[in-house]
Scaffold this motif. Structure first.
Motif, PDB file in Angstrom:
ATOM      1  N   PRO A  13       0.843 -10.693   7.431  1.00 58.33           N
ATOM      2  CA  PRO A  13       1.106 -10.711   5.981  1.00 58.33           C
ATOM      3  C   PRO A  13       0.804 -12.069   5.359  1.00 58.33           C
ATOM      4  CG  PRO A  13       2.834  -9.504   7.105  1.00 58.33           C
ATOM      5  CD  PRO A  13       1.973 -10.106   8.190  1.00 58.33           C
ATOM      6  N   GLY A  14       0.039 -12.035   4.282  1.00 60.99           N
ATOM      7  CA  GLY A  14      -0.347 -13.263   3.591  1.00 60.99           C
ATOM      8  C   GLY A  14      -1.709 -13.785   3.957  1.00 60.99           C
ATOM      9  N   ASP A  15      -2.298 -13.281   5.058  1.00 57.60           N
ATOM     10  CA  ASP A  15      -3.639 -13.725   5.447  1.00 57.60           C
ATOM     11  C   ASP A  15      -4.680 -13.248   4.443  1.00 57.60           C
ATOM     12  OD1 ASP A  15      -2.694 -14.936   7.695  1.00 57.60           O
ATOM     13  OD2 ASP A  15      -3.405 -13.406   9.106  1.00 57.60           O
ATOM     14  N   ALA A  16      -5.737 -14.045   4.281  1.00 56.31           N
ATOM     15  CA  ALA A  16      -6.850 -13.657   3.429  1.00 56.31           C
ATOM     16  C   ALA A  16      -7.726 -12.632   4.136  1.00 56.31           C
ATOM     17  CB  ALA A  16      -7.672 -14.885   3.061  1.00 56.31           C
ATOM     18  N   ALA A  35     -10.769  -4.954   8.747  1.00 57.02           N
ATOM     19  CA  ALA A  35      -9.577  -5.661   9.222  1.00 57.02           C
ATOM     20  C   ALA A  35      -8.492  -4.655   9.571  1.00 57.02           C
ATOM     21  CB  ALA A  35      -9.065  -6.644   8.166  1.00 57.02           C
ATOM     22  N   ALA A  36      -7.468  -5.139  10.248  1.00 60.54           N
ATOM     23  CA  ALA A  36      -6.299  -4.318  10.591  1.00 60.54           C
ATOM     24  C   ALA A  36      -5.057  -5.175  10.422  1.00 60.54           C
ATOM     25  CB  ALA A  36      -6.402  -3.794  12.025  1.00 60.54           C
ATOM     26  N   GLY A  37      -3.929  -4.498  10.200  1.00 61.18           N
ATOM     27  CA  GLY A  37      -2.668  -5.222  10.062  1.00 61.18           C
ATOM     28  C   GLY A  37      -2.423  -5.658   8.637  1.00 61.18           C
ATOM     29  N   GLY A  38      -1.667  -6.730   8.485  1.00 63.66           N
ATOM     30  CA  GLY A  38      -1.349  -7.225   7.158  1.00 63.66           C
ATOM     31  C   GLY A  38      -0.239  -6.434   6.495  1.00 63.66           C
ATOM     32  N   SER A  39      -0.247  -6.439   5.184  1.00 60.70           N
ATOM     33  CA  SER A  39       0.821  -5.836   4.396  1.00 60.70           C
ATOM     34  C   SER A  39       0.245  -4.867   3.381  1.00 60.70           C
ATOM     35  CB  SER A  39       1.620  -6.926   3.671  1.00 60.70           C
ATOM     36  OG  SER A  39       2.524  -6.379   2.744  1.00 60.70           O
ATOM     37  N   LEU A  40       1.050  -3.869   3.003  1.00 61.05           N
ATOM     38  CA  LEU A  40       0.682  -2.945   1.929  1.00 61.05           C
ATOM     39  C   LEU A  40       1.423  -3.278   0.645  1.00 61.05           C
ATOM     40  CD1 LEU A  40       0.534   0.521   3.746  1.00 61.05           C
ATOM     41  CD2 LEU A  40      -1.376  -0.685   2.682  1.00 61.05           C
ATOM     42  N   ASP A  41       1.879  -4.508   0.498  1.00 58.02           N
ATOM     43  CA  ASP A  41       2.589  -4.843  -0.725  1.00 58.02           C
ATOM     44  C   ASP A  41       1.613  -4.925  -1.896  1.00 58.02           C
ATOM     45  OD1 ASP A  41       1.307  -7.317  -0.495  1.00 58.02           O
ATOM     46  OD2 ASP A  41       3.108  -8.398   0.111  1.00 58.02           O
ATOM     47  N   THR A  42       2.148  -4.941  -3.102  1.00 59.73           N
ATOM     48  CA  THR A  42       1.311  -4.866  -4.301  1.00 59.73           C
ATOM     49  C   THR A  42       0.310  -6.013  -4.414  1.00 59.73           C
ATOM     50  OG1 THR A  42       2.907  -3.522  -5.528  1.00 59.73           O
ATOM     51  CG2 THR A  42       1.389  -4.859  -6.829  1.00 59.73           C
ATOM     52  N   PRO A  43       0.691  -7.281  -4.199  1.00 54.52           N
ATOM     53  CA  PRO A  43      -0.312  -8.349  -4.291  1.00 54.52           C
ATOM     54  C   PRO A  43      -1.470  -8.171  -3.307  1.00 54.52           C
ATOM     55  CG  PRO A  43       1.900  -9.277  -4.373  1.00 54.52           C
ATOM     56  CD  PRO A  43       2.058  -7.839  -3.996  1.00 54.52           C
TER      57      PRO A  43
END
Length: 247
Positions: A13-16, A35-43
């Motif tokens: 989360p937060g990675d470009a 890519a894979a992973g990260g976040s599904l948040d609005t930003p």
């Protein structure tokens, strides 16, 4: 000699997001995967869409991010209004019991899309995490539903994302013949009236191609995003006069 499988970027989360050219190509196991992973948040979703990247994954998979090349899009000026659909739309327009609504039942629309995707399949890509993410995006004013109503009943519709003067289609459902096509036609009419020239369709399907959608190079799609996503977004309200954009 066996060709080694390329690795995929793993995000925390937060990675470009990586550059679009890092997406897997036609000779890789999953063309378009970036890519894979990260976040599904609005930003994160807003950043992804502004770059031409979208999430798509099934139950049991990590969040997968895609940017296919070529990209399937519907140029709103090239929407193919077949004679039979034109007749359906005119009857719908002239019937006092029929109406198009925007954003009056977003949650019901995304749930209906998820349920319809499951029919005859082992699962749906509109998993609960995706539904929650797009409901949050809707509440933030960036995800919208186009709804077909007949005699007070929701019979079809679609949902998608809007950034500036760019619309990204996500999924459609229909409980009555042509109900989802009516919703798509209403979206095209709205887009024409509001100066939105392109609707992203993500993947090539025969159904979308029959309605005038076609593929363009990813670089062309990205250039269009760069010119449109920071413009002022339209007010999401459907007016009956918008039907004049099609007839």
């Amino acid at each position: 000699m066996v060709k080694p499988v390329r690795s995929v970027h793993w995000l925390t989360p937060g990675d470009a997001f990586p550059p679009l050219n890092d997406a897997w190509g036609p000779n890789d196991p999953a063309p378009g995967l970036i890519a894979a992973g990260g976040s599904l948040d609005t930003p994160t979703l807003l950043d992804a869409y502004s770059r031409g990247i979208f999430p798509w994954f099934s139950d049991g998979q990590p969040t997968l991010w895609w940017s296919p090349d070529p990209r399937m899009v519907l140029q709103t000026a090239q929407f193919r209004l077949h004679r039979s659909l034109k007749q359906v739309l005119k009857r719908f327009r002239d019937d006092a019991d029929c109406e198009v609504r925007f954003d009056s039942a977003f949650v019901q629309v995304i749930q209906a899309c998820a349920a319809q995707a499951r029919e005859g399949q082992s699962g749906t890509w509109i998993v609960p995490e995706m539904q929650e993410a797009y409901v949050a995006l809707h509440r933030a004013g960036h995800a919208h539903s186009v709804e077909t109503w007949v005699r007070g009943e929701l019979v079809g519709g679609l949902y998608g994302v809007n950034l500036g003067r760019m619309v990204f289609g996500e999924s459609m459902f229909s409980r009555q013949t042509d109900a989802s096509k009516i919703a798509l036609a209403a979206l095209v009419a709205f887009c024409r009236a509001q100066g939105v020239a392109m609707i992203d369709c993500q993947q090539n399907t025969r159904h979308l191609a029959s309605l005038g959608a076609g593929e363009i190079p990813r670089r062309e799609f990205a250039a269009h995003l760069g010119a449109t996503v920071r413009e002022t977004a339209p007010v999401w309200r459907f007016e009956p006069v918008y039907w004049n954009q099609l007839f």
